[in-house]
Design an enzyme around this catalytic site. Structure first.
Site, PDB file in Angstrom:
ATOM      1  N   ASP A 195     -38.216  82.385  57.693  1.00 47.03           N
ATOM      2  CA  ASP A 195     -38.292  83.621  56.905  1.00 47.03           C
ATOM      3  C   ASP A 195     -38.943  84.754  57.697  1.00 47.03           C
ATOM      4  OD1 ASP A 195     -40.906  82.773  56.981  1.00 47.03           O
ATOM      5  OD2 ASP A 195     -41.219  82.804  54.803  1.00 47.03           O
ATOM      6  N   LYS A 249     -34.819  80.412  50.233  1.00 48.37           N
ATOM      7  CA  LYS A 249     -35.223  81.717  50.761  1.00 48.37           C
ATOM      8  C   LYS A 249     -34.583  82.044  52.095  1.00 48.37           C
ATOM      9  CE  LYS A 249     -39.521  82.238  52.103  1.00 48.37           C
ATOM     10  NZ  LYS A 249     -40.967  82.562  52.143  1.00 48.37           N
ATOM     11  N   ASN A 306       3.368  90.373  49.546  1.00 45.60           N
ATOM     12  CA  ASN A 306       3.228  89.222  50.434  1.00 45.60           C
ATOM     13  C   ASN A 306       2.888  87.919  49.730  1.00 45.60           C
ATOM     14  OD1 ASN A 306       0.705  90.460  49.850  1.00 45.60           O
ATOM     15  ND2 ASN A 306      -0.273  89.338  51.515  1.00 45.60           N
ATOM     16  N   TYR A 307       2.660  87.952  48.415  1.00 46.10           N
ATOM     17  CA  TYR A 307       2.196  86.767  47.702  1.00 46.10           C
ATOM     18  C   TYR A 307       3.061  86.539  46.472  1.00 46.10           C
ATOM     19  CZ  TYR A 307      -1.143  83.606  45.367  1.00 46.10           C
ATOM     20  OH  TYR A 307      -1.750  82.541  44.756  1.00 46.10           O
ATOM     21  N   HIS A 314      -1.529 107.074  53.102  1.00 48.30           N
ATOM     22  CA  HIS A 314      -1.981 107.250  51.720  1.00 48.30           C
ATOM     23  C   HIS A 314      -1.639 106.049  50.838  1.00 48.30           C
ATOM     24  CE1 HIS A 314      -1.829 111.443  53.030  1.00 48.30           C
ATOM     25  NE2 HIS A 314      -0.539 111.306  53.238  1.00 48.30           N
ATOM     26  N   ASN A 351     -40.966  87.276  51.707  1.00 49.45           N
ATOM     27  CA  ASN A 351     -41.408  86.401  50.623  1.00 49.45           C
ATOM     28  C   ASN A 351     -40.996  86.885  49.243  1.00 49.45           C
ATOM     29  OD1 ASN A 351     -42.991  84.448  52.212  1.00 49.45           O
ATOM     30  ND2 ASN A 351     -44.199  86.250  52.734  1.00 49.45           N
ATOM     31  N   TYR A 398      -0.857  99.364  50.399  1.00 47.23           N
ATOM     32  CA  TYR A 398      -1.395  98.035  50.688  1.00 47.23           C
ATOM     33  C   TYR A 398      -0.472  97.327  51.668  1.00 47.23           C
ATOM     34  CZ  TYR A 398      -2.505  93.132  50.487  1.00 47.23           C
ATOM     35  OH  TYR A 398      -2.821  91.853  50.855  1.00 47.23           O
ATOM     36  N   GLY A 418     -48.021  71.305  53.724  1.00 45.06           N
ATOM     37  CA  GLY A 418     -48.570  72.274  54.651  1.00 45.06           C
ATOM     38  C   GLY A 418     -47.760  72.452  55.919  1.00 45.06           C
TER      39      GLY A 418
END
Length: 436
Positions: free
Chosen positions: A87, A7, A352-353, A329, A210, A332, A61
């Site tokens: 939490d 949580k 670039n890759y 416009h 919760n 990338y 507890g």
């Protein structure tokens, strides 16, 4: 939470809930921080590092959880032990300071109270005439008169460090759940003649999460507060409810943020910036006078220098756009440096890759990249150079050079009608064959 994720790792404003609590503790200047986790919660331990963690093995507890942390506090015999909840993410430093001050004024135990609109289900803080805390009474055990008390128990406490262990040691588990309840510490302290006190906080500050519904409510509370803060500090939000900030977003003065803008982690926006609608920023720095969007996406490592412009449907990552440069416009840019006053035409892509490695593209000052160009990295385009529209640039371009890299245009006079007749005949033949 109905989740495989613990949580406290569910996020508000792109930070785990427990991270919000840690930030308040860090700002307070706590000497030690111990985070109590359940067995097998290595992901929580990793998230809170370098804070020390303690494992609550038996999960019996709230007092049992505090006891699990005590070995890590060995030797801490002077000062205040604050007990917080992972939490309950909105606890404020000023509130913690008030609790420490109340403890240092002589209280053995300080309990943080709040006054909810509807106190049903909350434990009540029963106080003496002088305001000291007499008892914590759970709602189910409270008398009709006690249920009329508006001050409720948040669960957050401050203990005198030298008394913490002796008081905790006396908490028993003689109850229907066989659990050790931290709230029992008030009665034990009072029986021993110790003073117990109450500090107060706003209801939203002690909101516990919760469920998924609680998480959504907490996000709304956080965002509303942050939006107001941005406007108070001099930013204009055209439609505040549609603007979403992260825990670390920095917004300058005279910034205009239009509708439906999202700020992920790590964004810093200087003064006099305009961010147009439907833009998404994360891990980006936007300097003074720059313009973003609409529909722009600035990813990690993006820096827009003064007066630069990134327009609609442009995506950038690990890219510096120089002062006054324009990327207007459908473009990338990744792993790139764009020189000042350059113009990047529509549809430009830095390739670039290569499927294995990423390489840089460097564009000099005042360069002009024609529309629909592909710059295959690693590549450099010199200052003042021009790349013709539709080019695929695979080699470096010198300063002030004109580079054109595209197929030669071929024109055949009168061929268009011939093409149309041939295409029409093929279509009619297919239709005839289908009908047969």
């Amino acid at each position: 939470m109905k989740s495989a994720l613990p949580k406290v790792l569910h996020e508000i404003a792109n930070r785990p809930m427990v991270g919000h609590v840690q930030a308040a503790v860090d700002a307070l200047g706590a000497d030690r921080t111990v985070v109590v986790v359940g067995p097998g919660m290595d992901n929580v331990a990793a998230a809170v590092a370098p804070a020390q963690t303690a494992i609550q093995e038996r999960q019996a507890g709230t007092a049992d959880a505090v006891m699990a942390a005590l070995p890590a506090l060995e030797g801490f015999n002077e000062g205040t032990v604050l007990i917080l909840f992972g939490d309950t993410p909105f606890i404020e430093v000023a509130t913690l300071e008030r609790m420490v001050a109340a403890r240092e004024e002589g209280a053995a135990v300080v309990v943080l109270g709040f006054e909810p609109e509807d106190p049903t289900g909350y434990g009540r803080l029963v106080q003496e005439g002088d305001g000291s805390l007499q008892a914590i009474v759970e709602h189910k055990d409270a008398t009709h008169k006690q249920r009329e008390i508006g001050v409720c128990n948040s669960g957050v406490m401050a203990l005198d460090a030298k008394l913490a262990l002796p008081l905790l040691d006396e908490i028993g588990n003689e109850n229907a759940s066989a659990e050790y309840y931290l709230t029992d510490i008030v009665g034990i302290a009072r029986d021993k003649g110790y003073h117990c006190a109450v500090a107060m906080a706003a209801e939203d500050e002690v909101l516990g999460v919760n469920s998924r519904a609680d998480l959504a409510r907490a996000e709304r509370i956080w965002q509303d507060k942050r939006r107001l803060e941005a406007m108070v500090n001099g930013a204009t939000l055209r439609d505040p409810a549609s603007v979403w900030f992260s825990y670390d977003t920095v917004i300058g003065r005279d910034v205009i943020v239009e509708q439906s803008v999202y700020f992920g982690p790590g964004v810093r926006v200087a003064d006099d910036v305009v961010i147009h609608a439907f833009s998404h920023l994360q891990g980006a720095v936007v300097e003074s006078g720059a313009m973003v969007g609409p529909y722009a996406r600035l990813r990690e490592g993006t820096v827009l220098s003064e007066g630069a412009k990134v327009g609609n449907f442009v995506e950038t990552k690990k890219t510096t756009v120089g002062a006054g440069a324009k990327v207007n416009h459908l473009t990338y840019l990744g792993d790139a440096q764009v020189g000042a006053k350059s113009n990047i035409g529509a549809g430009t892509i830095t390739c670039n890759y290569d499927g294995f490695n990423k390489s840089p593209t460097i564009i000099g000052e005042g360069a002009f990249i024609g529309s629909n160009s592909a710059l295959v990295a690693p590549v450099e385009v010199g200052a003042g150079a021009i790349v013709g529209a539709g080019s695929v640039i695979t080699g470096n371009v010198e300063d002030n050079a004109l580079a054109i890299a595209r197929g030669k245009q071929v024109e055949k006079s009168g061929a268009a009608p011939v093409f149309r007749e041939k295409a029409k005949a093929i279509k009619e033949a297919k239709a005839q064959e289908k009908n047969n």
